[in-house]
Design an enzyme around this catalytic site. Structure first.
Site: not given
Length: 404
Positions: A232, A238, A256, A354
């Protein structure tokens, strides 16, 4: 502090777009800042910080001003008057701000601050959910931390610069920053500044990346020469960190469902000097099937509620709905189930969000391990990062190993 009419009007226009048109605060602020080339850095800071402040405290300010959505233009000025009064700013003698009940505003603030959902300016459902998932005390501390303005943290791109070299280079451009002991690649700005206009940004010395987010790539335990799949990847914060840790050796496949995000990742990778990244858009199930049992490491930076990053996205408090949470939990489980098949035996996978909610984090890992697809996997380690403990974004990461 003297209020300037054109700056205040820019704030009101931006708030109208965010609250009444459903637009995103960060994008609307960016547009507003381009309205007048004569505005200096202080003017721009005033617009950005005031809009974010009023968005963050919308419920509290609306209760104090006794106004309801959708906000008319006079009511947006009332919200602004509440903000200015609570900041101790003297209101000018403008028609839009006349008859502001300064004393009543302060009294209402003191009264409403005794109730958490008003004090922390959150919807009822979110307050109830926070208590249910984290407990009363932890949720009270966490939501208070998430209502603080997020610091600006950079990640030194080790393909081009050390944190010290980055700090010295910023200092040469009159931007001061300090290192963070627990985060080896991170430096934090002493004061907010537009780092994107610096020469060293164009040269790829750094990326803007919160300190908590910088924990994820090292947690995957990648090594140069490995085959790594970032499932993703989005715009690749990242992914780029993984490329730096791998010293450009081996292969990173960035996946993605949004092709435009992968285009942005390509641009960022070029600037960062990251050459071992290949992007693939997930436009059918074949993309994943082709990768089955092929990767040494898999990163699932899963879509989530984003409740851990409210300090940088305060409008998410108002855009997020309980139904979305139910849908996203199902999506997270599907992603874990499907993308874990990419890993080969002996490989490791990191599931990260997150979010601060256990139902999106530990609960999802537990469900996966109990499922048919999760047989043969075991939990090696996990990290729960809460904002009130770290001072940075709320995050979760779990590292699983495929034993069979």
């Amino acid at each position: 502090m003297r209020l300037h009419r054109n700056l205040v009007f820019a704030v009101i226009d931006t708030l109208n777009n965010v609250f009444n048109e459903g637009k995103y605060a960060d994008k609307e602020i960016s547009k507003a800042l381009k309205r007048d080339k004569r505005w200096g850095s202080r003017d721009r800071s005033f617009i950005a910080e005031t809009v974010y402040d009023i968005v963050r405290w919308k419920r509290l300010y609306a209760e104090i001003a006794e106004v309801k959505e959708p906000f008319s233009r006079p009511n947006l000025f009332r919200l602004f008057a509440v903000w200015a009064t609570l900041k101790g700013i003297q209101l000018p003698d403008w028609k839009q701000l006349e008859d502001t009940p300064t004393r009543r505003i302060k009294g209402r603030f003191d009264e409403l601050s005794k109730t958490r959902k008003f004090k922390e300016s959150i919807p009822d459902w979110m307050d109830e959910l926070g208590v249910k998932e984290l407990g009363e005390q932890k949720w009270t501390r966490e939501i208070a931390a998430l209502n603080q303005m997020a610091p600006v943290v950079l990640r030194a791109n080790s393909l081009k610069a050390t944190p010290k070299k980055l700090r010295d280079s910023l200092f040469a451009e009159s931007i001061e920053a300090h290192s963070l002991k627990k985060y080896p690649s991170a430096i934090e700005l002493d004061e907010r500044a537009n780092v994107f206009s610096t020469e060293i940004f164009k040269e790829g010395f750094f990326e803007v990346q919160d300190a908590s987010s910088q924990l994820v790539a090292p947690f995957l335990q990648v090594e140069p020469g490995m085959r790594v799949v970032d499932t993703c990847a989005g715009a690749g914060g990242k992914t780029l960190h993984l490329a730096a840790i791998m010293e450009n050796k081996g292969q990173i496949i960035a996946l993605d469902i949004y092709g435009n995000k992968l285009k942005e990742l390509k641009r960022r990778a070029k600037r960062a000097g990251a050459h071992n990244i290949e992007t693939r858009e997930i436009d059918s199930t074949k993309v994943i099937k082709k990768l089955h049992n092929s990767a040494d490491r898999v990163l699932i930076d899963a879509p989530c509620s984003g409740l851990g990053v409210l300090s940088r996205n305060p409008d998410a408090k108002w855009k997020l709905q309980p139904e979305f949470l139910e849908r996203i939990r199902n999506t997270q489980q599907e992603i874990l189930s499907d993308y874990s098949k990419i890993l080969k035996k002996g490989g490791k996978i990191v599931y990260a969000t997150c979010s601060i909610l256990p139902s999106e984090n530990q609960g999802q890992v537990k469900s996966f391990l109990a499922s048919e697809e999760g047989q043969g996997f075991s939990l090696e380690d996990e990290k729960i990062v809460l904002s009130h403990e770290s001072g940075y974004d709320g995050f979760y990461m779990a590292r699983l190993i495929k034993n069979t």
